[in-house]
Structure formats: structure tokens, C-alpha cells
Design an enzyme around this catalytic site. Structure first.
Site, PDB file in Angstrom:
ATOM      1  N   ARG A 190      93.479  48.987  21.645  1.00 35.59           N
ATOM      2  CA  ARG A 190      93.852  47.712  21.054  1.00 35.59           C
ATOM      3  C   ARG A 190      94.703  47.921  19.810  1.00 35.59           C
ATOM      4  O   ARG A 190      94.433  48.793  18.992  1.00 35.59           O
ATOM      5  CB  ARG A 190      92.585  46.994  20.660  1.00 35.59           C
TER       6      ARG A 190
ATOM      7  N   GLU B 201      94.410  38.105  33.546  1.00 37.55           N
ATOM      8  CA  GLU B 201      95.365  39.079  33.003  1.00 37.55           C
ATOM      9  C   GLU B 201      94.901  40.469  33.391  1.00 37.55           C
ATOM     10  O   GLU B 201      93.715  40.677  33.655  1.00 37.55           O
ATOM     11  CB  GLU B 201      95.406  38.994  31.473  1.00 37.55           C
TER      12      GLU B 201
ATOM     13  N   LYS C  26      93.448  43.967  32.665  1.00 43.08           N
ATOM     14  CA  LYS C  26      92.708  44.592  31.561  1.00 43.08           C
ATOM     15  C   LYS C  26      93.297  45.988  31.417  1.00 43.08           C
ATOM     16  O   LYS C  26      93.030  46.876  32.228  1.00 43.08           O
ATOM     17  CB  LYS C  26      91.205  44.648  31.836  1.00 43.08           C
TER      18      LYS C  26
HETATM   19  P1  ATP Z   1      85.631  48.408  27.860  1.00 43.05           P
HETATM   20  O1  ATP Z   1      84.855  49.618  27.467  1.00 43.05           O
HETATM   21  O2  ATP Z   1      85.371  47.867  29.212  1.00 43.05           O
HETATM   22  O3  ATP Z   1      87.089  48.493  27.495  1.00 43.05           O
HETATM   23  P2  ATP Z   1      84.922  47.095  25.557  1.00 43.05           P
HETATM   24  O4  ATP Z   1      83.524  46.812  25.239  1.00 43.05           O
HETATM   25  O5  ATP Z   1      85.560  48.208  24.885  1.00 43.05           O
HETATM   26  O6  ATP Z   1      85.038  47.256  27.085  1.00 43.05           O
HETATM   27  P3  ATP Z   1      85.708  44.420  25.886  1.00 43.05           P
HETATM   28  O7  ATP Z   1      85.301  43.469  24.848  1.00 43.05           O
HETATM   29  O8  ATP Z   1      84.949  44.397  27.116  1.00 43.05           O
HETATM   30  O9  ATP Z   1      85.820  45.856  25.252  1.00 43.05           O
HETATM   31  O10 ATP Z   1      87.186  44.150  26.248  1.00 43.05           O
HETATM   32  C1  ATP Z   1      88.068  43.894  25.240  1.00 43.05           C
HETATM   33  C2  ATP Z   1      89.014  45.061  25.161  1.00 43.05           C
HETATM   34  O11 ATP Z   1      89.835  45.054  26.304  1.00 43.05           O
HETATM   35  C3  ATP Z   1      89.915  44.839  23.993  1.00 43.05           C
HETATM   36  O12 ATP Z   1      89.458  45.573  22.870  1.00 43.05           O
HETATM   37  C4  ATP Z   1      91.262  45.280  24.460  1.00 43.05           C
HETATM   38  O13 ATP Z   1      91.501  46.549  23.903  1.00 43.05           O
HETATM   39  C5  ATP Z   1      91.146  45.437  25.962  1.00 43.05           C
HETATM   40  N1  ATP Z   1      92.081  44.621  26.728  1.00 43.05           N
HETATM   41  C6  ATP Z   1      92.907  45.121  27.676  1.00 43.05           C
HETATM   42  N2  ATP Z   1      93.622  44.171  28.242  1.00 43.05           N
HETATM   43  C7  ATP Z   1      93.282  42.996  27.649  1.00 43.05           C
HETATM   44  C8  ATP Z   1      93.701  41.649  27.827  1.00 43.05           C
HETATM   45  N3  ATP Z   1      94.617  41.311  28.721  1.00 43.05           N
HETATM   46  N4  ATP Z   1      93.120  40.710  27.044  1.00 43.05           N
HETATM   47  C9  ATP Z   1      92.173  41.037  26.132  1.00 43.05           C
HETATM   48  N5  ATP Z   1      91.738  42.302  25.920  1.00 43.05           N
HETATM   49  C10 ATP Z   1      92.279  43.277  26.667  1.00 43.05           C
END
Ligand code: ATP
Length: 568
Positions: free
Chosen positions: A257, A250, A252
Site C-alpha cells: 500500500r 476491483e 486486489k
Molecule cells: P491481505 O493479507 O489479504 O493483503 P490485509 O489484512 O493485509 O490482507 P486487507 O485489509 O484485507 O489487508 O486488505 C487491504 C489491503 O489490500 C490494503 O492494505 C491494500 O494494500 C490492498 N489492496 C490491494 N488492492 C486493493 C484495492 N483495489 N482496494 C483496496 N485495497 C487494496
């Protein structure tokens, strides 16, 4: 229960850094908590309600000082001077209470119930005379406190309990106290915590000693649970190796969120740090009512900003101001529109879907969501085993201004609040970390009166450890990125302490920091230092539990070394 018992428990907990010992202390303590006293589970976490609840104690140092001065009958200037000298306002309360106790004998017995009753009145107070009423409520507690009680009361009040207890410590203590430390029950207990997100509720069920009883704890629409997090994939091959094929890919999305809860006609929206942002997104409420079928559901999604004219997707920074906006909501929603991309479903029409395999959850989303581009759609997804196809998808995601892609195991359940190995992310190689600002220095010349350099910290358990200092990346004007004015306005009310060494700031403001590399360093208490850090984004959607911990930093360091070795 007498508050003295709880404060003695705090004291024991803060005297050891070993997790097993903390679990032991807590487990023994838990055996003595009756169901009527189970609010103590919040006090153990330095809170008065579950973490997602918006009613916070929110007491400033100034109010705490006034209450201490009233309770011990000392001038508030003297209390402030002592605070500047000792540096810890809780210790000031302890010292002054101790001195007072030598001259007065009478004191009422303080109970945990009285403490929680008074503390819960604090966020309810509004309007004229609020400050005086708050001071009176706190003073009442302090006058009945012994020195240790006053230390911990003040620490709870200013949101800095420092006993090193995390959710997992409480989980293991419950396991030990009520399930004979039977590790076979750990997963059931964890799942109950995931569904409830309220340790008091879990404690009450667990106290009965029957593991089956925990099944009675169910997801509740309107009560937010934690979001599932991803781990990093090195590359496409690595993702295939870890997740197996076929898998789902998917986009990102580069937004924030949004956890969507709907029951009947009521829609509630939460950010990743479980902050309720329903009022800030009225148009999203309408999209959900119009474009998603179902009487009740919990969805996980990402809201992404786009330019109204060109329809180009923007980055998170461009829409971040919508998250905390309190006024002119309609105007800003028109100026900075968002598109909601639904990527998961956790509950649907009375059924908990957390254990349902991802493939089935993705199918359900496609049944219930009618996509309306630039309003609400389901995320772009492909099921594939083909590396070339993934490469093209990845390129397209970057071209569409998104962060990268997500790989998802088709059979995996949804695991709230954990960085799970069944969802991996791939982004262009960038050295970035989310950190919290815990200090700073006043600027000089053009920047005098401004905090112009900022101390960054990572975390370890509930401790914040410094990892670097940054003065660059912040712009004069907010429009160009993170602005000095904006950051200063947010940080100044959070100043805890000031002296010749600089300013100490209550850890609250989370920022994304880009850097050149990480080095081991004896100069910072984390043992690490960032070279050439720059603040690039103010993360209004994140809280201190989202920031990098020592383990993640060590991982980044190891990756960096591997890369240098490969390319160097
Ligand atoms: P980053 O700083 O890279 O965004 P992170 O540590 O904040 O990473 P991760 O756990 O790596 O967060 O990624 C999850 C986040 O990615 C989620 O909180 C969501 O907001 C975002 N996200 C975006 N697209 C998607 C998707 N298709 N599926 C799941 N999460 C997604």
C-alpha cells in the site's frame, strides 16, 4: 506535571486487565492534565511524538544498562547479571534505584516536561560521542527518579511500556472526561481521531468540552492517516448479501500500500504502517506530478511490481526490498519497477472526501488520473450485480498474478484504520496469518551461530502472545524467498534476552505465515497453535499493529471447522 503522577497512573493501569477500569483511571487522570502538559498523551502511548512520526527513542538494552549502572553507581556487569536473572530490565532499574534510595536522600523532582525534553533529544543525536551523550541524558533522568519512575522510564526507553492502553482506551477516556461519557458523541470523536491521527491534538480540542470544536481538526496533507482495511467474504454470494447490489469490484493487487500526499510540488509517500518512503520511490514522485491533476490531494493506492522484460506482475516479495532501501535507489528502481494503482481519494484540492460515497470518489479518481500503464493507473474496477461477471473478473485477477478481488459498497465513506464491513476481500482459500517474531533458538551444526527457529506471536491489545514455532519456509538464499541471512541480520540486533530457554526478540519483524490448520493449545500463551507453519513473506511494509489478533484467529478457527464439516 510531576512524572511521579504519571508513573503512578502507569502503575494503576498495569494492575488491571479490565478495559472499563483502565478507561476510568485514565479519564480521572486526563482531568488533571493542563494543555501545556498535553505531550503526556504521547507518553501514555510510550512515545514522544505521534506514532507516525519517524523520530523514535530507539534505545538499545546495552545503553539502558549503562545508564542504569551510572545512575545507581553499580558496575554494568552487575546490572547485566541482574537482568539475566530477573529478565526484565525495567524491574532491574526499579530494584537498584530502591537499594540506592536507602543510602542517598537528595533527589530532584522529575517533571513530565523534563522527561519528554530529554527523550526528544535522543533521536536528534548523530555522529561522534552519540552513545555517551545518550547515556548522559538518560542518567540525568534516572538519578532524579524514584523506583517506580525508573521502572517506567526504562520501559518507555526500550519501547515496552506494557500498560495495556490502546487508542480506543484513550478515546473512551476522553469521552468520559470531557463529554460526560455521552455515547452520541463517540462517532464524532472517532472521526476527529481519524482525521488527526494524533491523540494529543484531539485531547487539546476535546478538553474545551465542546463537541463542535472537534470539527476544527482537519485532514492535513503530508500528515499520514491510517488506511481502511477489509473484511473477508466467504464467496461472491456472501459479498452481495453484505454489501447490496450493484457494488464495485476491483483487483486486489499483490503489492504494498502506498498512501500518496501532494501539496503544491511536494509529494510524500507512506506505507500502510505510515512509514515515510518518499526517498525510496523517486520515479513514483514523477508519475504523480505528471499524471495526476490537482494542487493538493491524498490518494490511496497499491504499488505492484512487474518484470521489465515480460511485463508480468510479480508478487510482493519480489519488490519488498525497495521499501527500506537506503542506497543505489536509482538502480533498484530500474531493476524492480512498480506500477501504482490508485484506488481511493481521501482529500482533493482543499476538500475532505472521507465522507463522500465511494462511487463519487471513484469518479473523481477517473477525472484526475491520466492512466499510464506500468507507471500509474487507476485500479481496474467494475460496477456490477451479476455473479457470473464477478466470477470472470476474479479469474482474470488471479491470472494476472493478483491476490483476488475487492468488493466495495458504492455508498460507503472511507473509514481510516478500521476493518470495515463495507469493503470485502475474496482470495483463494489459503491459511495464512501475519504474525510477529518474538523469539527463537540458536541452530546447531551447519546452522550454529544462526537463529534457526523462530517463535511467532499474535497480539491482544498491546500484548504479544505466542502461537507457534517455525523453522521451515526460510531459504538459504534470499532470492528463493525469505532468507536466513536476511532474517538473522534483522533479528539479531533485536535480541532482548537469552538464556537456556532460548532467545527473546523485541517484536518488530512481521512475517506472513502459511499453515495447515489452527488448534487449541495449552502450550502457547495465546491458547492456540499453528500446525505446520511456514514463513512465506517478510512484510517490510507492515508493523506490529497489522498482525492478527486473538479475535481474528478464533474466526479463522471457526471458518476452518465449518470447512472441515462441509468437506470432511
Ligand atoms: P491481505 O493479507 O489479504 O493483503 P490485509 O489484512 O493485509 O490482507 P486487507 O485489509 O484485507 O489487508 O486488505 C487491504 C489491503 O489490500 C490494503 O492494505 C491494500 O494494500 C490492498 N489492496 C490491494 N488492492 C486493493 C484495492 N483495489 N482496494 C483496496 N485495497 C487494496
Amino acid at each position: 506535571m510531576r512524572f511521579e503522577k504519571l508513573s503512578n497512573c502507569y502503575e494503576k493501569l498495569s494492575q488491571t486487565t479490565k478495559r472499563l477500569e483502565k478507561v476510568e483511571i485514565l479519564a480521572k487522570f486526563f482531568e488533571n492534565i493542563s494543555t501545556e502538559d498535553s505531550d503526556i498523551l504521547y507518553l501514555i502511548q510510550g512515545d514522544i511524538y505521534p506514532a507516525y512520526d519517524e523520530r523514535k527513542i530507539g534505545i538499545s538494552n546495552q545503553i539502558a544498562i549503562k545508564a542504569i549502572s551510572k545512575a545507581v553507581g553499580t558496575d554494568s556487569k552487575k546490572v547485566t547479571a541482574l537482568w539475566k536473572k530477573i529478565g526484565d530490565i525495567g524491574e532491574v532499574a526499579k530494584k537498584l534505584t530502591n537499594e540506592k534510595k536507602q543510602t542517598t536522600l537528595a533527589s530532584h523532582l522529575l517533571t513530565t516536561k523534563k522527561v519528554i525534553d530529554n527523550l526528544r533529544k535522543l533521536p536528534e543525536l548523530i555522529g561522534k560521542g552519540t552513545v555517551e551523550k545518550k547515556i548522559a541524558l538518560i542518567t540525568e533522568l534516572l538519578t532524579s527518579s524514584n523506583p517506580t519512575e525508573s521502572l517506567y522510564l526504562i520501559r518507555i526507553l526500550i519501547g515496552d511500556l506494557r500498560i495495556g492502553v490502546q487508542e480506543s482506551t484513550i478515546k473512551y477516556a476522553i469521552l468520559k472526561a470531557f463529554f460526560k461519557n455521552n455515547k452520541e458523541y463517540e462517532e464524532d470523536l472517532q472521526r476527529a481521531i481519524d482525521r488527526s491521527n494524533d491523540l494529543k491534538e484531539v485531547f487539546e480540542f476535546a478538553k474545551r468540552g465542546k463537541i463542535e470544536d472537534l470539527e476544527k481538526i482537519q485532514l492535513q496533507v503530508g500528515k499520514p492517516i491510517k488506511a481502511m482495511l477489509a473484511q473477508k467474504a466467504e464467496n461472491i454470494e456472501d459479498a452481495f448479501k453484505h454489501l447490496g447490489t450493484p457494488l464495485a469490484i476491483e483487483y486486489k493487487y499483490d503489492g504494498f500500500r502506498l498512501l500518496i500526499h501532494k501539496k503544491g510540488n511536494i509529494v510524500t509517500l507512506f506505507t500502510r504502517s505510515l512509514e515515510n518512503v518518499t526517498k525510496q520511490f523517486p520515479e513514483v514522485i514523477n508519475y504523480i506530478k505528471e499524471f495526476v491533476k490537482g494542487e493538493s490531494f491524498i490518494l490511496d493506492s497499491e504499488a505492484v511490481g512487474y518484470d521489465k522484460e515480460t511485463k508480468r506482475y510479480t508478487d510482493f516479495q519480489a519488490i519488498s526490498q525497495r521499501i527500506r532501501r537506503k542506497y543505489n535507489i536509482k538502480q533498484i528502481s530500474e531493476k524492480l519497477p512498480v506500477e501504482v494503482n490508485v484506488f481511493d481519494v481521501l482529500y482533493y484540492n482543499g476538500k475532505n472526501e472521507l465522507e463522500t460515497p465511494f462511487k463519487k470518489r471513484a469518479e473523481l479518481i477517473r477525472k484526475i488520473v491520466t492512466p499510464h500503464p506500468y507507471k500509474l493507473i487507476y485500479s481496474k474496477m467494475k460496477i456490477t450485480s451479476n455473479e457470473k461477471e464477478v466470477k470472470e473478473f476474479y479469474k482474470k485477477a488471479l491470472k494476472d498474478n493478483q491476490e483476488g478481488i475487492m468488493f466495495k459498497n458504492l455508498e460507503a465513506p472511507y473509514k481510516p484504520g478500521r476493518r470495515v464491513g463495507n469493503m470485502l476481500k475474496l482470495k483463494p482459500e489459503e491459511n495464512e496469518l501475519d504474525l510477529v517474531i518474538t523469539g527463537g533458538e540458536w541452530g546447531t551444526g551447519k546452522r550454529s551461530g544462526w537463529i534457526s527457529s523462530f517463535i511467532l506471536s499474535c497480539k491482544e491489545g498491546d500484548k504479544f502472545l505466542e502461537i507457534g514455532k517455525v523453522g521451515t519456509g526460510i531459504k538459504e538464499k534470499s532470492k528463493e524467498g525469505v532468507g536466513f541471512n536476511e532474517l538473522n541480520a534483522k533479528l539479531k540486533p533485536l535480541i532482548i534476552k537469552e538464556d537456556k530457554n532460548g532467545i527473546k526478540i523485541k517484536p518488530k519483524i512481521v512475517v506472513t505465515v502459511h499453515y495447515q490448520d489452527i488448534q487449541r493449545s495449552p502450550n502457547y500463551e495465546s491458547g492456540w497453535a499453528l500446525r505446520f507453519p511456514r514463513i512465506t513473506t517478510l512484510r517490510e511494509d507492515r508493523g506490529t499493529h497489522d498482525i492478527a489478533n486473538l479475535e481474528e484467529i478464533e474466526k479463522e478457527f471457526i471458518n476452518q471447522r465449518a470447512k472441515n464439516y462441509k468437506y470432511g
